[in-house]
Design a protein around this motif. Sequence first.
Motif, PDB file in Angstrom:
ATOM      1  N   ARG A 289       0.871  -1.242   0.092  1.00  0.00           N
ATOM      2  CA  ARG A 289      -0.001  -0.040  -0.172  1.00  0.00           C
ATOM      3  C   ARG A 289       0.795   1.278   0.100  1.00  0.00           C
ATOM      4  NH1 ARG A 289      -4.318   1.674   4.301  1.00  0.00           N
ATOM      5  NH2 ARG A 289      -5.162  -0.563   4.417  1.00  0.00           N
ATOM      6  N   THR A 290       0.626   2.068  -0.957  1.00  0.00           N
ATOM      7  CA  THR A 290       1.534   3.511  -1.046  1.00  0.00           C
ATOM      8  C   THR A 290       0.665   4.463  -0.807  1.00  0.00           C
ATOM      9  OG1 THR A 290       1.121   3.478  -3.465  1.00  0.00           O
ATOM     10  CG2 THR A 290       2.952   2.602  -2.799  1.00  0.00           C
ATOM     11  N   ALA A 291      -0.723   4.486  -0.690  1.00  0.00           N
ATOM     12  CA  ALA A 291      -1.301   5.835  -0.683  1.00  0.00           C
ATOM     13  C   ALA A 291      -2.704   5.424  -0.107  1.00  0.00           C
ATOM     14  CB  ALA A 291      -1.409   6.897  -1.550  1.00  0.00           C
ATOM     15  N   THR A 292      -3.528   6.371   0.617  1.00  0.00           N
ATOM     16  CA  THR A 292      -4.983   6.275   0.803  1.00  0.00           C
ATOM     17  C   THR A 292      -5.658   7.475   0.484  1.00  0.00           C
ATOM     18  OG1 THR A 292      -4.427   4.969   2.699  1.00  0.00           O
ATOM     19  CG2 THR A 292      -6.560   5.892   2.750  1.00  0.00           C
ATOM     20  N   ILE A 293      -6.822   7.435  -0.357  1.00  0.00           N
ATOM     21  CA  ILE A 293      -7.507   8.434  -0.827  1.00  0.00           C
ATOM     22  C   ILE A 293      -8.794   8.532  -0.008  1.00  0.00           C
ATOM     23  CG2 ILE A 293      -8.702   9.471  -2.749  1.00  0.00           C
ATOM     24  CD1 ILE A 293      -7.035   7.840  -4.779  1.00  0.00           C
ATOM     25  N   PRO A 294      -8.856   9.199   0.995  1.00  0.00           N
ATOM     26  CA  PRO A 294     -10.103   9.026   1.886  1.00  0.00           C
ATOM     27  C   PRO A 294     -11.485   9.876   1.313  1.00  0.00           C
ATOM     28  CG  PRO A 294      -8.501  10.840   2.599  1.00  0.00           C
ATOM     29  CD  PRO A 294      -8.061  10.314   1.582  1.00  0.00           C
ATOM     30  N   LEU A 295     -12.534   9.335   1.349  1.00  0.00           N
ATOM     31  CA  LEU A 295     -13.626   9.705   0.752  1.00  0.00           C
ATOM     32  C   LEU A 295     -14.694  10.105   1.747  1.00  0.00           C
ATOM     33  CD1 LEU A 295     -13.703   6.811  -1.968  1.00  0.00           C
ATOM     34  CD2 LEU A 295     -12.950   9.110  -2.321  1.00  0.00           C
ATOM     35  N   SER A 296     -15.770  10.810   1.157  1.00  0.00           N
ATOM     36  CA  SER A 296     -16.935  11.068   1.875  1.00  0.00           C
ATOM     37  C   SER A 296     -18.168  10.421   1.624  1.00  0.00           C
ATOM     38  CB  SER A 296     -17.466  12.627   2.313  1.00  0.00           C
ATOM     39  OG  SER A 296     -16.484  13.305   1.528  1.00  0.00           O
ATOM     40  N   PHE A 297     -17.756   9.089   0.919  1.00  0.00           N
ATOM     41  CA  PHE A 297     -18.915   8.147   0.778  1.00  0.00           C
ATOM     42  C   PHE A 297     -18.233   6.671   0.627  1.00  0.00           C
ATOM     43  CE2 PHE A 297     -17.897   7.437  -3.761  1.00  0.00           C
ATOM     44  CZ  PHE A 297     -16.919   8.630  -4.031  1.00  0.00           C
ATOM     45  N   HIS A 298     -19.210   5.695   0.326  1.00  0.00           N
ATOM     46  CA  HIS A 298     -18.832   4.309   0.108  1.00  0.00           C
ATOM     47  C   HIS A 298     -18.346   4.121  -1.053  1.00  0.00           C
ATOM     48  CE1 HIS A 298     -20.312   3.948   4.346  1.00  0.00           C
ATOM     49  NE2 HIS A 298     -21.534   4.277   3.784  1.00  0.00           N
TER      50      HIS A 298
END
Length: 397
Positions: A289-298
């Motif tokens: 895992r190199t990065a996380t893109i956080p979201l405000s939905f599923h």
Amino acid sequence: MVQFEFLGPRSIKLGQAVTVGLFALLSIFLYSRAGILYIFYANAPTRLIKVNNLPHLDIKFQNVVRNCEHMVLEPSAAFALLSCDPGRDTWNTVMGTFIDANSPPETGVYIWKYADADATSHPQKLKLLDYPASPSDFHPLGIHLHSASNTLYIVNHAASGSRVEVFRLFPAEQAATHIKTIKHDLLAAPNSITALSESELLVTCDHYFLRKNQPILAQVETYTGIPGGSVVHVDLGADEAKINLVTRVPFANGIAQLNTTTFAVASTSTNAVYLYLLSRHDGPPRLTRTATIPLSFHPDNLSVDGAGNLLIAGHPHGPTFEEVMKDAAARAGDGDKTDEKSWKGSSWVSKWNPSDGLKTLYVGDEYGTSCTAVRDSGRKLGMAVGLYERGVLTWTE
Ligand SMILES: *[C@@H]1O[C@H](CO)[C@@H](O)[C@H](O)[C@H]1NC(C)=O
Ligand SMILES: *[C@@H]1O[C@H](CO)[C@@H](O)[C@H](O)[C@H]1NC(C)=O
């Protein structure tokens, strides 16, 4: 007494340690689930803020296709493949509806030659040739086309057990010939597929606990964000398929290849897309895992367009989505053929690329339960499908 004196303070310490430990676990849990709690509040139907950055929005083919879960695009030949299963109202292994396993005749994979000016060019159901099982036990979900070889991989949530079907696609004939079926314990909950080559796949599996066998544990897995889902590597190069676990991901859903080495995986229950670097060693590849893109939905399914944008379709509000599904199941169970839903789902489509970051394209309920968005960047045409909707949402830029 001596023993008691000896045990007393020690057991207090032990008690404290356990309390501190539990508290620490609880805070980690609450912290990691704060996002989901916020989403449950902010994205409730009455509060959800609508956004529309998609020009010339239209809903097409409402009388041709419905309950399409996934679509893939082949821009070079200007066709889209849609995986649609109206039987989902009564049979949804991911969400836990088990009323009637027989899929209706409209269930199938459709081909839409979207650049044909011909007015009759609406999605046509692919003829499946040499398909060894009963057509009524065909429940297509995630699909993937390896264009160089025209190999079409279809996740099939058959009542007799989920599996991955391999077909050869003949786009001109609107047909696909069955080549083989892959069934394996590691593929008990297959969801989405991407091909590394003609004979190598990465398959996401959404859950460890299956709704069919352990409904409560499956729900706990979803709502706690436990990493029970997985990415599995399938090597079809030899006579016997080699199948290995690559990594664990909470509620792993869509998977898409961003460039030669980076893959994106949607984690529906933790509201994020994870980026992974694929590296080769002996044996199955590794994903780091190199990065996380956080979201405000599923997030649900992912796709990458010709310009390198990652398109993320998903559901603003988990509980509402569950209600839409239950409502569909209840109406189907009652034999209600009207389209009067008591619950309207909503949709969320975002776009991400490394230079501009995340951008919201659409949040709304004209078209609900969006689960896949794709875009032909050359023709500036976008499309999305919704799990519990009729037709296809399209836009032109
Ligand atoms: C798309 O999302 C649906 C709903 O979660 C899932 O069942 C399906 O397999 C997904 N398809 C792909 C290719 O990700
Ligand atoms: C692939 O995409 C990732 C994420 O945008 C980026 O960090 C990486 O440098 C890219 N790799 C190549 C080989 O283009």
